[in-house]
Scaffold this motif. Structure first.
Motif, PDB file in Angstrom:
ATOM      1  N   ALA B  38       0.843  -1.199   0.000  1.00 17.47           N
ATOM      2  CA  ALA B  38       0.000   0.000   0.000  1.00 17.47           C
ATOM      3  C   ALA B  38       0.878   1.250   0.000  1.00 17.47           C
ATOM      4  CB  ALA B  38      -0.913   0.001   1.221  1.00 17.47           C
ATOM      5  N   VAL B  39       0.295   2.342  -0.437  1.00 22.52           N
ATOM      6  CA  VAL B  39       1.056   3.597  -0.432  1.00 22.52           C
ATOM      7  C   VAL B  39       1.153   4.110   0.997  1.00 22.52           C
ATOM      8  CG1 VAL B  39       1.070   5.983  -1.196  1.00 22.52           C
ATOM      9  CG2 VAL B  39       0.394   4.174  -2.773  1.00 22.52           C
ATOM     10  N   ALA B  40       2.377   4.234   1.500  1.00 25.83           N
ATOM     11  CA  ALA B  40       2.564   4.775   2.846  1.00 25.83           C
ATOM     12  C   ALA B  40       2.726   6.289   2.802  1.00 25.83           C
ATOM     13  CB  ALA B  40       3.793   4.131   3.502  1.00 25.83           C
ATOM     14  N   GLY B  41       3.179   6.794   1.679  1.00 27.30           N
ATOM     15  CA  GLY B  41       3.338   8.242   1.575  1.00 27.30           C
ATOM     16  C   GLY B  41       3.570   8.663   0.142  1.00 27.30           C
ATOM     17  N   MET B  42       2.837   9.673  -0.285  1.00 29.06           N
ATOM     18  CA  MET B  42       3.077  10.302  -1.587  1.00 29.06           C
ATOM     19  C   MET B  42       3.048  11.790  -1.325  1.00 29.06           C
ATOM     20  SD  MET B  42       0.843   8.103  -4.328  1.00 29.06           S
ATOM     21  CE  MET B  42       0.908   9.352  -5.567  1.00 29.06           C
ATOM     22  N   SER B  43       4.170  12.448  -1.520  1.00 29.20           N
ATOM     23  CA  SER B  43       4.194  13.842  -1.099  1.00 29.20           C
ATOM     24  C   SER B  43       5.005  14.697  -2.062  1.00 29.20           C
ATOM     25  CB  SER B  43       4.785  13.955   0.303  1.00 29.20           C
ATOM     26  OG  SER B  43       6.133  13.538   0.290  1.00 29.20           O
ATOM     27  N   TRP B  44       4.739  15.971  -1.962  1.00 23.80           N
ATOM     28  CA  TRP B  44       5.418  16.976  -2.768  1.00 23.80           C
ATOM     29  C   TRP B  44       5.804  18.082  -1.799  1.00 23.80           C
ATOM     30  CZ3 TRP B  44       6.169  17.264  -8.169  1.00 23.80           C
ATOM     31  CH2 TRP B  44       6.627  18.498  -8.651  1.00 23.80           C
ATOM     32  N   THR B  45       7.086  18.386  -1.709  1.00 17.08           N
ATOM     33  CA  THR B  45       7.554  19.369  -0.731  1.00 17.08           C
ATOM     34  C   THR B  45       8.228  20.523  -1.447  1.00 17.08           C
ATOM     35  OG1 THR B  45       7.916  17.612   0.874  1.00 17.08           O
ATOM     36  CG2 THR B  45       9.006  19.703   1.316  1.00 17.08           C
ATOM     37  N   GLU B  46       7.812  21.723  -1.110  1.00 16.68           N
ATOM     38  CA  GLU B  46       8.464  22.927  -1.634  1.00 16.68           C
ATOM     39  C   GLU B  46       9.046  23.694  -0.460  1.00 16.68           C
ATOM     40  OE1 GLU B  46       5.866  23.974  -5.591  1.00 16.68           O
ATOM     41  OE2 GLU B  46       5.505  25.067  -3.750  1.00 16.68           O
ATOM     42  N   ASP B  47      10.283  24.098  -0.606  1.00 18.14           N
ATOM     43  CA  ASP B  47      10.955  24.782   0.492  1.00 18.14           C
ATOM     44  C   ASP B  47      11.818  25.881  -0.124  1.00 18.14           C
ATOM     45  OD1 ASP B  47      12.058  24.770   3.382  1.00 18.14           O
ATOM     46  OD2 ASP B  47      13.875  24.580   2.161  1.00 18.14           O
ATOM     47  N   ALA B  48      11.661  27.097   0.368  1.00 16.39           N
ATOM     48  CA  ALA B  48      12.447  28.204  -0.185  1.00 16.39           C
ATOM     49  C   ALA B  48      12.794  29.191   0.913  1.00 16.39           C
ATOM     50  CB  ALA B  48      11.661  28.912  -1.293  1.00 16.39           C
ATOM     51  N   GLY B  49      13.906  29.833   0.754  1.00 18.90           N
ATOM     52  CA  GLY B  49      14.307  30.847   1.718  1.00 18.90           C
ATOM     53  C   GLY B  49      15.684  31.378   1.368  1.00 18.90           C
ATOM     54  N   PHE B  50      16.187  32.250   2.227  1.00 19.42           N
ATOM     55  CA  PHE B  50      17.517  32.810   1.978  1.00 19.42           C
ATOM     56  C   PHE B  50      18.292  32.880   3.295  1.00 19.42           C
ATOM     57  CE2 PHE B  50      17.239  37.066   3.836  1.00 19.42           C
ATOM     58  CZ  PHE B  50      15.874  37.180   4.034  1.00 19.42           C
ATOM     59  N   GLY B  51      19.593  32.831   3.163  1.00 23.69           N
ATOM     60  CA  GLY B  51      20.474  32.940   4.328  1.00 23.69           C
ATOM     61  C   GLY B  51      21.568  33.952   4.035  1.00 23.69           C
ATOM     62  N   VAL B  52      21.895  34.737   5.030  1.00 23.68           N
ATOM     63  CA  VAL B  52      22.925  35.770   4.881  1.00 23.68           C
ATOM     64  C   VAL B  52      24.031  35.513   5.900  1.00 23.68           C
ATOM     65  CG1 VAL B  52      23.413  38.231   5.016  1.00 23.68           C
ATOM     66  CG2 VAL B  52      21.211  37.445   4.124  1.00 23.68           C
ATOM     67  N   ARG B  53      25.249  35.432   5.401  1.00 25.99           N
ATOM     68  CA  ARG B  53      26.413  35.190   6.260  1.00 25.99           C
ATOM     69  C   ARG B  53      27.276  36.441   6.202  1.00 25.99           C
ATOM     70  NH1 ARG B  53      31.151  30.721   5.298  1.00 25.99           N
ATOM     71  NH2 ARG B  53      31.326  31.907   3.378  1.00 25.99           N
ATOM     72  N   VAL B  54      27.651  36.958   7.344  1.00 26.33           N
ATOM     73  CA  VAL B  54      28.442  38.190   7.355  1.00 26.33           C
ATOM     74  C   VAL B  54      29.646  38.036   8.269  1.00 26.33           C
ATOM     75  CG1 VAL B  54      26.357  39.582   7.009  1.00 26.33           C
ATOM     76  CG2 VAL B  54      27.255  39.289   9.310  1.00 26.33           C
ATOM     77  N   LEU B  55      30.678  38.806   7.936  1.00 23.84           N
ATOM     78  CA  LEU B  55      31.800  39.013   8.858  1.00 23.84           C
ATOM     79  C   LEU B  55      31.702  40.443   9.370  1.00 23.84           C
ATOM     80  CD1 LEU B  55      34.987  37.456   7.167  1.00 23.84           C
ATOM     81  CD2 LEU B  55      33.909  36.778   9.329  1.00 23.84           C
ATOM     82  N   ALA B  56      31.615  40.590  10.690  1.00 18.76           N
ATOM     83  CA  ALA B  56      31.617  41.930  11.286  1.00 18.76           C
ATOM     84  C   ALA B  56      32.479  41.869  12.539  1.00 18.76           C
ATOM     85  CB  ALA B  56      30.201  42.368  11.643  1.00 18.76           C
ATOM     86  N   ASP B  57      33.286  42.863  12.729  1.00 20.27           N
ATOM     87  CA  ASP B  57      34.255  42.876  13.838  1.00 20.27           C
ATOM     88  C   ASP B  57      35.114  41.607  13.815  1.00 20.27           C
ATOM     89  OD1 ASP B  57      33.093  45.251  14.509  1.00 20.27           O
ATOM     90  OD2 ASP B  57      32.007  44.472  16.255  1.00 20.27           O
ATOM     91  N   GLY B  58      35.319  41.045  12.637  1.00 17.69           N
ATOM     92  CA  GLY B  58      36.212  39.894  12.486  1.00 17.69           C
ATOM     93  C   GLY B  58      35.577  38.555  12.771  1.00 17.69           C
ATOM     94  N   ALA B  59      34.270  38.544  13.085  1.00 19.37           N
ATOM     95  CA  ALA B  59      33.617  37.281  13.470  1.00 19.37           C
ATOM     96  C   ALA B  59      32.409  37.013  12.576  1.00 19.37           C
ATOM     97  CB  ALA B  59      33.191  37.349  14.936  1.00 19.37           C
ATOM     98  N   TRP B  60      31.976  35.737  12.585  1.00 22.06           N
ATOM     99  CA  TRP B  60      30.859  35.299  11.740  1.00 22.06           C
ATOM    100  C   TRP B  60      29.507  35.528  12.400  1.00 22.06           C
ATOM    101  CZ3 TRP B  60      31.538  34.654   6.880  1.00 22.06           C
ATOM    102  CH2 TRP B  60      32.638  33.969   6.341  1.00 22.06           C
TER     103      TRP B  60
END
Lengths: 449, 490
Positions: B38-60
């Protein structure tokens, strides 16, 4: 935070947009922040916000699912339509019992505004104190301090609506000092009485006392286990056999043991998603209220936890332990207990060590994996402080050992249970467990460190 | 999208960041799981976003959000900079990224057949037929069949001037049969265990696996294992099947060469490594037949891409050459630290070799395996077995555990056969082998040839806090190891 009112409106709008048949919408909203440190400096420091919506649509006995984190009306509408489209082409699931009917859910408070509003500066100050402590003792600390807020809501077209908001704060550290290390961890949902420096101090002391470890041959020894190691045992028993699907398929350690004296009389384990002494979530991902389920009572396995699918196969009611089945990784796992508790006893650490003539005191197990399911045989390593006990006293630290041990047999050999229980993070939730003295534990390999 | 990316970088600079990068990631995943007919799972997943990485005062600092809106970009960048300044409270030395990296371009996984263009009914038909084949075998108690398809589009841009876009497509599938009798539980999987085998390819990959054609065989093997003899407890010669060699590479080499682990950045979670810097270029990791590369350019690998998540181009790097350890997996920061520690040499350049990857928009890039490969040897498998008088052939991983320095390992396999007089003889159940990493690889005296070499996919590699699950590749062929401790379930 979105708040209950906004979420209720969102989910109701989603249900209104759903086609005929049954529809369930699960919403998970998270704000998570984690400050990570190593070599006595913060090296990774992150925060994220996300809202995921999972839709399950049932047409007859055909089920489709979709997930989105696009929280616009169009995004939600598309997710509902897509789940319905999948359901229409899916084959029937003959024993699908339908979505659950509404049941009253008792609210449990597990939200602390101080955790929710913990700032990057607050986390950095806590970590800074930990690092100062380690440095003052000539040690290097690594670890993480996290503060999270999560909102969970489930609604379905039969009238189910439940909402919970909770916080979580977790700190753990490995402290490295020359040729040894120590470990400490705590999790909770309140910031008061949460003391990262105090927790870290135990790891610093453990690392200091574990210096100059000696060799020890593999073999079978009595062991005193810190709660970190006990949690590994309880967690594996929960994950790999205390769910109804594993029992129904005959691959659980519970098979053939339910109702029998399989473990020590001193062992009682239960799951309770409503106990504020854990990290509560009073309903499961189908919106069924969580029941307190006794898995092992005085050494006698009583039975597994259920979701609606596995419960209907046995003509039972779900105990409220469904995972979010819309995600592919959970689709076939079956129900799992996620809020485990092990009953504390009355023994002090000193008393337990004092009862051991020749054995080991173990801080922690690491990288444990299931070797064989029926006895819950697991292999893994000791880590972060392993000590030889001789004549009822801690004699000296030893190098790490590999074990291969049936966890059922391990808990059958419990001789004493500690008076204190700690709340520790688990793969899905959190568990509260005490120390244990076991009569026999089998080590199958050694290391050079 | 361009406006969002530009705004993130501009705001970061306005807030005082000395460096910033932004990643916008959109992922679509289709999953189909059939269990017990039997079908235990049929799925469609959409995932979106953004990430920002910065160095300030020498640190992440890093912050991220699922809301792809300009106002949210400003909030997230502000938070990232604030986090970086909080990190700087404990700073010992400013982060050093070396010379600026400027990359521009686009990359797409080459696929013959877009897996998202194949009707779901077609996929279901394959899974249900494979499941049915397994369930026809008497004694089988549980079956599972699954397919997963992933399409990830991502944009990376940095204040140094990089702007790259990529579309990575993955297809994965697997079946497994479980048999239970008299307290014994046996499972067989195909093409690999832990759910599936996966590559950066299109639906042609699924067709090639022929799930239906292999279903009955593995079901019969699961049932046969119930009455097989237990694996003996002895020190013997072991030949490992290709997928188990891949797992052996992943755990005992791939993780051990991650330079962030070596420098202690993962000490509290994933662990450290025995491959400390003074060993680079001189440590005998394996025998002379052991040659290992990290190659992000191999077609089809789960560690194949155009650029890593710091904008460094995909590369092929030597890790072990004729048994000698010669290379780490590095990112920009650790490559510089290694250079400061050891100075320049033919093994140390100070330049990243392009292995920083994030599992999504809401995670930072950390060093991850690309495709870590044991290069093919010269043997045909049948010749290798014929050349082995006494030993055990083990295949398909069942359990894996290794210590936090990647030395003491213990791996269980689903199936084994005894080798006697150069032939596979009786079936053995619950086989386990254990060893110490360099001793084990030094005992390798034969690797099968390119005809047996498969680029295996590992879609479940965990590392980092918060946890990141990476998809890695491992090219491997069957290989022989001498004087290995083996035993059965205890």
């Amino acid at each position: 935070m979105l708040g209950e009112r906004t979420i209720r409106t969102l989910l109701q709008d989603g249900l209104r947009a759903a086609p005929a048949g049954e529809t369930e919408i699960l919403l998970l909203s998270t704000h998570a922040a984690l400050t990570r440190f190593a070599n006595n400096t913060i090296h990774q420091n992150v925060a994220t916000s996300n809202v995921e919506v999972a839709v399950r649509t049932v047409v007859g006995k055909r089920v489709g699912a979709s997930v989105t984190n696009r929280l616009t009306p169009e995004g939600l509408q598309e997710a509902v339509s897509r789940a319905a489209a999948i359901a229409r082409v899916a084959p029937e699931v003959p024993d699908f019992p339908g979505l659950p009917e509404p049941e009253p859910v008792v609210a449990v408070a597990s939200f602390d505004e101080a955790v929710a509003s913990a700032s990057p500066e607050w986390r950095a100050r806590q970590v800074e104190e930990v690092l100062r402590l380690a440095e003052s003792r000539g040690a290097l600390a690594a670890g993480a301090l996290s503060t999270d807020v999560a909102e969970v809501a489930v609604a379905n077209s039969k009238g189910v609506f439940c909402y919970h908001v909770g916080t979580r704060i977790q700190f753990r550290t490995v402290v490295l000092k020359e040729d040894a290390s120590g470990y400490a961890e705590r999790v909770g949902w309140r910031i008061s009485a949460f003391d990262p420096v105090g927790v870290a101090r135990t790891a610093v002391e453990r690392a200091a006392s574990a210096q100059n470890p000696r060799d020890l041959p593999a073999g079978t020894y009595p062991v005193v286990l810190e709660p970190y190691a006990v949690q590994d045992i309880v967690s594996w028993l929960g994950y790999a056999g205390a769910g109804a699907l594993a029992v129904q398929e005959g691959r659980s350690w519970m098979n053939g043991r339910i109702g029998t004296q399989a473990l020590s009389e001193q062992v009682t384990i239960w799951d309770d998603g409503c106990d504020p002494a854990g990290i509560p979530l009073p309903f499961d991902f189908e919106g069924v209220p969580k029941q307190r389920v006794v898995l092992v009572e005085h050494g006698v396995p009583r039975g597994p936890v259920y979701d609606t699918v596995t419960a209907s196969k046995e003509g039972k009611r779900s105990t409220g332990h469904a995972l979010p089945r819309a995600w592919p990784e959970y689709a076939s796992l079956g129900p799992i207990p996620t809020n485990l508790f092990m009953a504390a006893g009355d023994a002090s650490t000193e008393e337990m060590i004092g009862r051991v003539q020749r054995g080991l005191w173990i801080t922690r197990f690491w990288y444990t994996r299931l070797v064989h399911p029926r006895d819950c045989v697991v292999t893994g390593m000791t880590r972060d402080g392993t000590f030889w006990i001789e004549g009822g006293e801690v004699a000296y630290p030893v190098r790490n050992l590999r074990f291969t041990q049936g966890y059922v047999q391990a808990l059958a050999s419990v001789e004493r249970v500690g008076a204190e229980a700690w709340l520790l993070g688990d793969r899905f939730g959190a568990d509260r467990v005490p120390r244990l003295l076991l009569g026999a534990f089998t080590f199958t390999g050694v290391t050079e460190f | 999208m361009d406006e969002l990316v530009a705004r993130a970088l501009n705001v970061a600079q306005l807030r005082g960041a000395s460096y910033a990068d932004v990643r916008v990631v959109e992922t679509t995943e289709q999953g189909i799981t059939v269990r017990n007919g039997a079908v235990a799972g049929m799925s469609w997943t959409e995932d979106a976003g953004f990430g920002v990485r910065v160095l300030a005062d020498g640190a992440w600092g890093f912050a991220s959000s699922h809301r792809l809106e300009l106002a949210e970009v400003e909030r997230v960048v502000d938070l990232a900079v604030r986090i970086a300044r909080a990190s700087a409270r404990t700073l010992r030395e400013p982060v050093d990224l070396g010379s600026p990296v400027i990359q521009r371009g686009s990359y797409r996984t080459p696929v013959q057949t877009d897996p998202f263009a194949i009707p779901i009914e077609t996929k279901l038909d394959v899974l249900l037929r494979a499941d049915g084949e397994m369930r026809h075998v008497a004694g089988v108690t549980a079956t599972e069949a699954e397919m997963v398809f992933i399409r990830q589009r991502k944009t990376f841009a940095s204040t140094e001037g990089s702007l790259v876009t990529q579309e990575i497509v993955e297809s994965g599938c697997g079946i497994e049969a479980t048999a239970v009798r008299d307290g014994e539980v046996q499972r067989r999987s195909y093409p690999n265990s832990v759910g599936r085998h996966q590559q950066t390819r299109g639906y042609e990959f699924i067709v090639e696996q022929d799930l239906v054609g292999n279903a009955r065989r593995i079901a019969e093997e699961a049932v046969a294992l119930l009455s097989a003899d237990p694996c003996p407890d002895e020190v013997t010669t072991v030949i490992l099947g290709g997928s188990q060699v891949a797992l052996q590479i992943h755990e005992s080499c791939g993780h051990a060469i991650e330079l962030d682990r070596v420098f202690g950045y993962e000490a509290a979670f994933a662990g450290t490594s025995f491959l400390t810097p003074e060993k680079l270029g001189r440590f005998r990791y394996g025998s002379e037949v052991v040659n290992i590369t990290a190659d992000a350019t191999l077609p089809g690998g789960l560690g194949t891409f155009g650029w890593d998540d710091e904008g460094i181009p995909a590369q092929r790097v030597e890790i072990v050459r004729e048994g000698i350890f010669v290379g780490y997996l590095t990112d920009r920061q650790t490559a510089r630290r290694l250079l400061r520690l050891l100075g320049p040499s033919r093994f140390v350049t100070g330049e990243s070799n392009g292995t920083a990857r994030a599992s999504g928009w809401n995670r930072i890039p950390i060093i991850r395996m690309t495709n870590i490969n044991l290069l093919p040897g010269t043997w045909k498998l049948e010749d290798l077995i014929a050349d082995t008088d006494r030993g055990i052939f083990m295949d398909t991983n069942r359990s894996w555990s290794i210590d936090d320095r990647r030395l003491n390992f213990q791996f269980g396999c689903e199936i084994a056969w005894e080798i006697r007089g150069g032939k596979l003889t009786r079936l053995l159940r619950n086989p386990i082998y254990t060893g110490i990493t360099p001793e084990f690889w030094r005992s390798c005296d034969a690797v099968c040839n390119a005809d047996h070499w498969v680029l295996w996919g590992t879609p479940n590699c965990g590392k980092g806090e918060p946890m990141q699950v990476a998809h890695t590749g491992h090219g491997a062929a069957p290989a022989r190891f001498r004087n290995v401790r083996v035993f059965g379930k205890r």
